[in-house]
Design a protein around this motif. Structure first.
Motif, PDB file in Angstrom:
ATOM      1  N   ARG A 186      57.271  35.473  44.446  1.00  0.00           N
ATOM      2  CA  ARG A 186      56.065  34.982  43.784  1.00  0.00           C
ATOM      3  C   ARG A 186      56.127  35.195  42.277  1.00  0.00           C
ATOM      4  O   ARG A 186      55.568  34.434  41.509  1.00  0.00           O
ATOM      5  CB  ARG A 186      54.825  35.669  44.376  1.00  0.00           C
ATOM      6  CG  ARG A 186      54.517  35.117  45.761  1.00  0.00           C
ATOM      7  CD  ARG A 186      53.150  35.532  46.220  1.00  0.00           C
ATOM      8  NE  ARG A 186      53.137  36.883  46.751  1.00  0.00           N
ATOM      9  CZ  ARG A 186      52.027  37.500  47.136  1.00  0.00           C
ATOM     10  NH1 ARG A 186      50.877  36.892  47.018  1.00  0.00           N
ATOM     11  NH2 ARG A 186      52.074  38.702  47.623  1.00  0.00           N
ATOM     12  N   ARG A 187      56.836  36.271  41.876  1.00  0.00           N
ATOM     13  CA  ARG A 187      56.956  36.523  40.443  1.00  0.00           C
ATOM     14  C   ARG A 187      57.804  35.433  39.786  1.00  0.00           C
ATOM     15  O   ARG A 187      57.629  35.129  38.613  1.00  0.00           O
ATOM     16  CB  ARG A 187      57.591  37.901  40.230  1.00  0.00           C
ATOM     17  CG  ARG A 187      57.357  38.456  38.847  1.00  0.00           C
ATOM     18  CD  ARG A 187      57.656  39.928  38.789  1.00  0.00           C
ATOM     19  NE  ARG A 187      56.588  40.732  39.350  1.00  0.00           N
ATOM     20  CZ  ARG A 187      56.784  41.772  40.168  1.00  0.00           C
ATOM     21  NH1 ARG A 187      57.987  42.100  40.532  1.00  0.00           N
ATOM     22  NH2 ARG A 187      55.751  42.457  40.610  1.00  0.00           N
ATOM     23  N   HIS A 242      43.569  35.353  32.480  1.00  0.00           N
ATOM     24  CA  HIS A 242      43.568  36.069  33.765  1.00  0.00           C
ATOM     25  C   HIS A 242      44.916  35.889  34.467  1.00  0.00           C
ATOM     26  O   HIS A 242      45.529  36.861  34.913  1.00  0.00           O
ATOM     27  CB  HIS A 242      42.430  35.557  34.640  1.00  0.00           C
ATOM     28  CG  HIS A 242      42.503  36.020  36.063  1.00  0.00           C
ATOM     29  ND1 HIS A 242      42.301  37.333  36.406  1.00  0.00           N
ATOM     30  CD2 HIS A 242      42.779  35.361  37.203  1.00  0.00           C
ATOM     31  CE1 HIS A 242      42.453  37.460  37.714  1.00  0.00           C
ATOM     32  NE2 HIS A 242      42.738  36.280  38.219  1.00  0.00           N
ATOM     33  N   PHE A 243      45.366  34.650  34.552  1.00  0.00           N
ATOM     34  CA  PHE A 243      46.651  34.395  35.210  1.00  0.00           C
ATOM     35  C   PHE A 243      47.790  35.084  34.459  1.00  0.00           C
ATOM     36  O   PHE A 243      48.740  35.575  35.066  1.00  0.00           O
ATOM     37  CB  PHE A 243      46.907  32.897  35.312  1.00  0.00           C
ATOM     38  CG  PHE A 243      46.088  32.236  36.378  1.00  0.00           C
ATOM     39  CD1 PHE A 243      46.087  32.717  37.675  1.00  0.00           C
ATOM     40  CD2 PHE A 243      45.319  31.121  36.100  1.00  0.00           C
ATOM     41  CE1 PHE A 243      45.335  32.126  38.669  1.00  0.00           C
ATOM     42  CE2 PHE A 243      44.563  30.511  37.083  1.00  0.00           C
ATOM     43  CZ  PHE A 243      44.573  31.012  38.366  1.00  0.00           C
ATOM     44  N   LEU A 265      53.558  29.907  32.879  1.00  0.00           N
ATOM     45  CA  LEU A 265      53.509  31.311  32.469  1.00  0.00           C
ATOM     46  C   LEU A 265      54.663  32.111  33.049  1.00  0.00           C
ATOM     47  O   LEU A 265      55.037  31.945  34.202  1.00  0.00           O
ATOM     48  CB  LEU A 265      52.197  31.961  32.942  1.00  0.00           C
ATOM     49  CG  LEU A 265      50.911  31.555  32.236  1.00  0.00           C
ATOM     50  CD1 LEU A 265      49.730  32.110  33.002  1.00  0.00           C
ATOM     51  CD2 LEU A 265      50.904  32.058  30.809  1.00  0.00           C
ATOM     52  N   GLN A 297      49.247  27.262  33.460  1.00  0.00           N
ATOM     53  CA  GLN A 297      49.404  28.479  34.255  1.00  0.00           C
ATOM     54  C   GLN A 297      50.717  28.476  35.038  1.00  0.00           C
ATOM     55  O   GLN A 297      51.299  29.513  35.273  1.00  0.00           O
ATOM     56  CB  GLN A 297      48.193  28.734  35.161  1.00  0.00           C
ATOM     57  CG  GLN A 297      47.896  27.704  36.236  1.00  0.00           C
ATOM     58  CD  GLN A 297      48.761  27.885  37.467  1.00  0.00           C
ATOM     59  OE1 GLN A 297      49.211  28.989  37.757  1.00  0.00           O
ATOM     60  NE2 GLN A 297      49.016  26.803  38.175  1.00  0.00           N
ATOM     61  N   ALA A 298      51.190  27.275  35.402  1.00  0.00           N
ATOM     62  CA  ALA A 298      52.460  27.208  36.130  1.00  0.00           C
ATOM     63  C   ALA A 298      53.643  27.557  35.222  1.00  0.00           C
ATOM     64  O   ALA A 298      54.692  27.966  35.697  1.00  0.00           O
ATOM     65  CB  ALA A 298      52.651  25.820  36.733  1.00  0.00           C
ATOM     66  N   ARG A 357      47.596  37.880  32.860  1.00  0.00           N
ATOM     67  CA  ARG A 357      47.563  39.305  33.222  1.00  0.00           C
ATOM     68  C   ARG A 357      48.232  39.529  34.581  1.00  0.00           C
ATOM     69  O   ARG A 357      48.977  40.485  34.764  1.00  0.00           O
ATOM     70  CB  ARG A 357      46.117  39.795  33.272  1.00  0.00           C
ATOM     71  CG  ARG A 357      45.660  40.396  31.962  1.00  0.00           C
ATOM     72  CD  ARG A 357      44.205  40.813  32.051  1.00  0.00           C
ATOM     73  NE  ARG A 357      43.474  40.177  30.968  1.00  0.00           N
ATOM     74  CZ  ARG A 357      42.436  39.385  31.129  1.00  0.00           C
ATOM     75  NH1 ARG A 357      41.968  39.124  32.339  1.00  0.00           N
ATOM     76  NH2 ARG A 357      41.845  38.835  30.097  1.00  0.00           N
ATOM     77  N   LEU A 358      47.974  38.628  35.528  1.00  0.00           N
ATOM     78  CA  LEU A 358      48.580  38.774  36.861  1.00  0.00           C
ATOM     79  C   LEU A 358      50.108  38.646  36.783  1.00  0.00           C
ATOM     80  O   LEU A 358      50.811  39.192  37.614  1.00  0.00           O
ATOM     81  CB  LEU A 358      48.030  37.718  37.822  1.00  0.00           C
ATOM     82  CG  LEU A 358      46.577  37.866  38.260  1.00  0.00           C
ATOM     83  CD1 LEU A 358      46.234  36.819  39.296  1.00  0.00           C
ATOM     84  CD2 LEU A 358      46.309  39.255  38.814  1.00  0.00           C
ATOM     85  N   LYS A 359      50.600  37.903  35.803  1.00  0.00           N
ATOM     86  CA  LYS A 359      52.056  37.748  35.686  1.00  0.00           C
ATOM     87  C   LYS A 359      52.626  38.641  34.598  1.00  0.00           C
ATOM     88  O   LYS A 359      53.779  38.465  34.196  1.00  0.00           O
ATOM     89  CB  LYS A 359      52.395  36.278  35.397  1.00  0.00           C
ATOM     90  CG  LYS A 359      52.419  35.423  36.653  1.00  0.00           C
ATOM     91  CD  LYS A 359      53.577  34.438  36.656  1.00  0.00           C
ATOM     92  CE  LYS A 359      53.780  33.857  38.031  1.00  0.00           C
ATOM     93  NZ  LYS A 359      54.034  32.433  38.029  1.00  0.00           N
ATOM     94  N   ARG A 375      56.935  39.502  46.967  1.00  0.00           N
ATOM     95  CA  ARG A 375      56.461  39.716  45.604  1.00  0.00           C
ATOM     96  C   ARG A 375      57.487  39.203  44.589  1.00  0.00           C
ATOM     97  O   ARG A 375      57.132  38.586  43.584  1.00  0.00           O
ATOM     98  CB  ARG A 375      56.182  41.203  45.381  1.00  0.00           C
ATOM     99  CG  ARG A 375      55.078  41.458  44.373  1.00  0.00           C
ATOM    100  CD  ARG A 375      54.695  42.922  44.397  1.00  0.00           C
ATOM    101  NE  ARG A 375      53.474  43.127  45.161  1.00  0.00           N
ATOM    102  CZ  ARG A 375      52.285  43.371  44.602  1.00  0.00           C
ATOM    103  NH1 ARG A 375      52.162  43.412  43.293  1.00  0.00           N
ATOM    104  NH2 ARG A 375      51.225  43.564  45.337  1.00  0.00           N
ATOM    105  N   GLU A 412      39.841  31.915  29.166  1.00  0.00           N
ATOM    106  CA  GLU A 412      39.624  33.083  30.029  1.00  0.00           C
ATOM    107  C   GLU A 412      40.436  32.956  31.313  1.00  0.00           C
ATOM    108  O   GLU A 412      41.061  33.907  31.773  1.00  0.00           O
ATOM    109  CB  GLU A 412      38.141  33.213  30.379  1.00  0.00           C
ATOM    110  CG  GLU A 412      37.284  33.712  29.240  1.00  0.00           C
ATOM    111  CD  GLU A 412      35.796  33.450  29.457  1.00  0.00           C
ATOM    112  OE1 GLU A 412      34.996  33.942  28.666  1.00  0.00           O
ATOM    113  OE2 GLU A 412      35.436  32.720  30.404  1.00  0.00           O
ATOM    114  N   GLN A 413      40.411  31.752  31.896  1.00  0.00           N
ATOM    115  CA  GLN A 413      41.129  31.532  33.152  1.00  0.00           C
ATOM    116  C   GLN A 413      42.629  31.734  32.953  1.00  0.00           C
ATOM    117  O   GLN A 413      43.284  32.389  33.765  1.00  0.00           O
ATOM    118  CB  GLN A 413      40.836  30.115  33.652  1.00  0.00           C
ATOM    119  CG  GLN A 413      41.528  29.768  34.953  1.00  0.00           C
ATOM    120  CD  GLN A 413      40.982  30.556  36.137  1.00  0.00           C
ATOM    121  OE1 GLN A 413      39.919  30.284  36.648  1.00  0.00           O
ATOM    122  NE2 GLN A 413      41.729  31.554  36.582  1.00  0.00           N
TER     123      GLN A 413
END
Lengths: 273, 299
Positions: free
Chosen positions: B73-74, B97-98, B144, B141-142, B100-102, B70, B93-94
């Motif tokens: 990946r963070r 979402h990413f 973020l 996204q990369a 929020r995951l990060k 984890r 939106e996409q």
């Protein structure tokens, strides 16, 4: 936990955009209203609770529709994402596979629950409109809703399982259709055939009850079909076997989702995107 | 500080060895380009760094922890080759979402959309996007969560030259902020000025891993000097310098680094006979070809 919410949110959005929500709503709503309006006709003024009659018809319908919707919502979840390449990217984020699976499951269960709730609300509304609100017992309706959720959850889990075990979404879709056919149609036919062949022997008394509750669709039917008058109208099977209590089908119906999701998680852990 | 450590890593699928005894390390703020043919093992190596594929043998550490954990990946930002998203979602939106995951704020995600030049299209469905636009969402996204290690697989494929330029500007900013960048590419010309080190892979093995300067030196590839004369003087120039005439008035000469200055002096002494001179050092393409054919001859 926040990532589970993020996934639920995204999956709900996708389900709405893909028209899955609309499709399940229309399916459940349409069939529920038709059955409620038409289902009361044969009993007329027999004195049976009209809601109970409607619930019986809708149970028969739900046995087919709820597993179908569950499987349709879930078959693409893992194989489809792996195929499109979105899964690999998701798995490089700090979110576990269990969380991904749980998020998808909760979202899909909400979609399914929403469709069933709307269908049953229509049923209740139409019954009250036709017969008035007096003397109706709503408990069977609530029972039907809760067990529909459990039945849907079981088939969602089965769908994820299939989706995690195969490499292509198209293969997964074929397999879930076969599973659906077997569980809701062929299984009962097979049991009936065996009952007829056995004509009240060892199979009928010992093996048959277990086989009946082992299938979540049959367990669902056993719980929702009132043992008395109406059950004979709706299903030959319910009446064919010896009486089975409520407890064992309930355990079966609750165990299935847990088991299927656990197996799906085990299979998902082995997926190399 | 070592952002990425790869030690004697091998990966085999049955008898097929896709990555063979590769060792690499990457410091914070360093940009390393992986070069290689299709099937050279670049993507497999990246997938092992991301923890998507288990290693057969060897060791990988991302910021001192195991790949795929984890914590690892963070700290990682990943842009897959030919990145795909759910077509029913909008770009915004996409990306949210990413984010929020990060655990990154939505407003920060919007800033990145602007950084990659997608603000005008952020509310459109991704299925209407061109390949270049999807690639930009992928890059956003990369970025973020300020990754410590950015893994970019063929990031510039499908991008036009201007977008490619903008892309490398973003990579430069990342590296300046201390992110280690591991990227693979086929667009060799971009990499000459935009990376610190180049690693060449072929058939799963690492053939070279050094700065462009040192690679040039150790490959000993000649510098190409092109002399343009006039039609009348071309014969005379070719006689005095040696070398090969390629058309009526142009002569090509190959010379090693040590002889370059002497040759240029000689050309200058020709005075009016010469109209123009072009000096081209060995390009990345030449180097790449040199190292990958040297390997083929060796085996």
């Amino acid at each position: 936990m926040m990532s589970v919410f993020a996934i639920v949110r995204l999956e709900l959005l996708i389900a709405r955009r893909n028209m899955w929500v609309a499709t399940s709503l229309i399916l459940m709503g349409l069939f529920s209203s038709v059955l409620t309006l038409a289902g009361g006709a044969p009993t007329g003024t027999l004195g049976v609770d009209p809601l109970l009659v409607a619930v019986t018809s809708i149970t028969t319908l739900s046995v087919y529709l709820v597993p179908l919707i569950g499987l349709l919502l879930s078959f693409d979840s893992i194989a489809g994402e792996a195929e499109r390449g979105t899964l690999a990217l998701s798995l490089t984020y700090p979110v576990s596979r269990g969380e991904i699976l749980l998020g998808k499951f909760l979202a899909h269960l909400m979609v399914l629950g929403f469709a069933v709730a709307v269908g049953l609300a229509l049923t209740a509304g139409l019954t009250i409109w036709k017969y008035g609100a007096a003397d109706l017992s709503y408990l069977p309706l609530l029972k039907l809703f809760a067990t529909s959720l459990a039945l849907g959850a079981a088939f969602l889990g089965i769908g994820y399982c299939v989706s995690a075990l195969v490499r292509q979404a198209s293969t997964a879709s074929g397999i879930v259709i076969i599973i659906w056919l077997v569980c809701v149609v062929l299984y009962d036919l097979g049991l009936l055939g065996a009952l007829v062949a056995d004509s009240g022997g060892y199979f009928t008394k010992t093996v048959f009850p277990w086989l009946l509750i082992a299938n979540p669709a049959d367990a669902f039917r056993l719980i929702n079909m009132p043992a008395e008058t109406v059950s004979t109208l709706a299903s030959g099977l319910g009446a064919a076997g010896p009486t089975i209590g409520l407890a064992s089908p309930l355990v079966s119906l609750l165990l299935w989702p847990v088991m299927a999701l656990f197996l799906a998680w085990l299979a998902f852990r082995r997926v190399e995107p | 500080m070592t952002a990425l450590l790869i030690e004697n890593v091998s990966k085999s699928y049955g008898p097929l060895e896709t990555v063979c005894d590769v060792s690499l390390h990457l410091a914070a703020g360093e940009r390393l380009a992986l070069l290689g043919h299709n099937g050279a093992g670049k993507t497999t190596l990246m997938r092992m760094v991301l923890g998507l594929t288990p290693l057969t043998s060897g060791k990988i550490e991302v910021l001192g922890v195991a790949p795929g954990s984890r914590a690892a990946r963070r700290a990682i930002g990943f842009l897959p080759e030919s990145v795909a998203f759910h077509g029913a979602l909008t770009g915004r939106e996409q990306l949210h979402h990413f984010a929020r995951l990060k655990s990154v704020k939505a407003s920060v995600a919007d800033d990145f959309l602007e950084r990659v030049g997608l603000t005008h299209a952020m509310n459109r469905k991704i299925r209407t996007y061109s390949k270049g636009m999807r690639q930009r969402i992928g890059l956003a996204q990369a970025l973020l969560g300020q990754p410590k290690l950015a893994v970019l697989d063929e990031p510039t494929s499908g991008l036009d030259p201007i977008s490619r330029h903008e892309f490398y500007d973003i990579v430069d900013d990342l590296a300046k902020a201390g992110t280690a960048v591991l990227l693979s590419s086929h667009a060799l010309t971009d990499l000459e000025t935009r990376t610190d080190r180049i690693a060449i892979m072929s058939k799963g093995r690492l053939l070279a891993n050094d700065s462009l300067m040192s690679l040039r030196k150790s490959a000993g590839l000649p510098i190409k000097v092109q002399v343009t004369a006039t039609e009348a003087t071309a014969d005379q120039v070719a006689q005095r310098l040696g070398g090969q005439r390629i058309n009526g008035c142009t002569i090509t000469l190959n010379v090693q680094q040590e002889g370059k200055v002497a040759l240029l002096g000689e050309i200058a002494s020709l005075g009016n006979l010469v109209k123009d001179i072009d000096v081209t050092p060995a390009s990345l393409e030449d180097l790449y070809r040199h190292y990958s054919t040297a390997d083929q001859e060796g085996t």
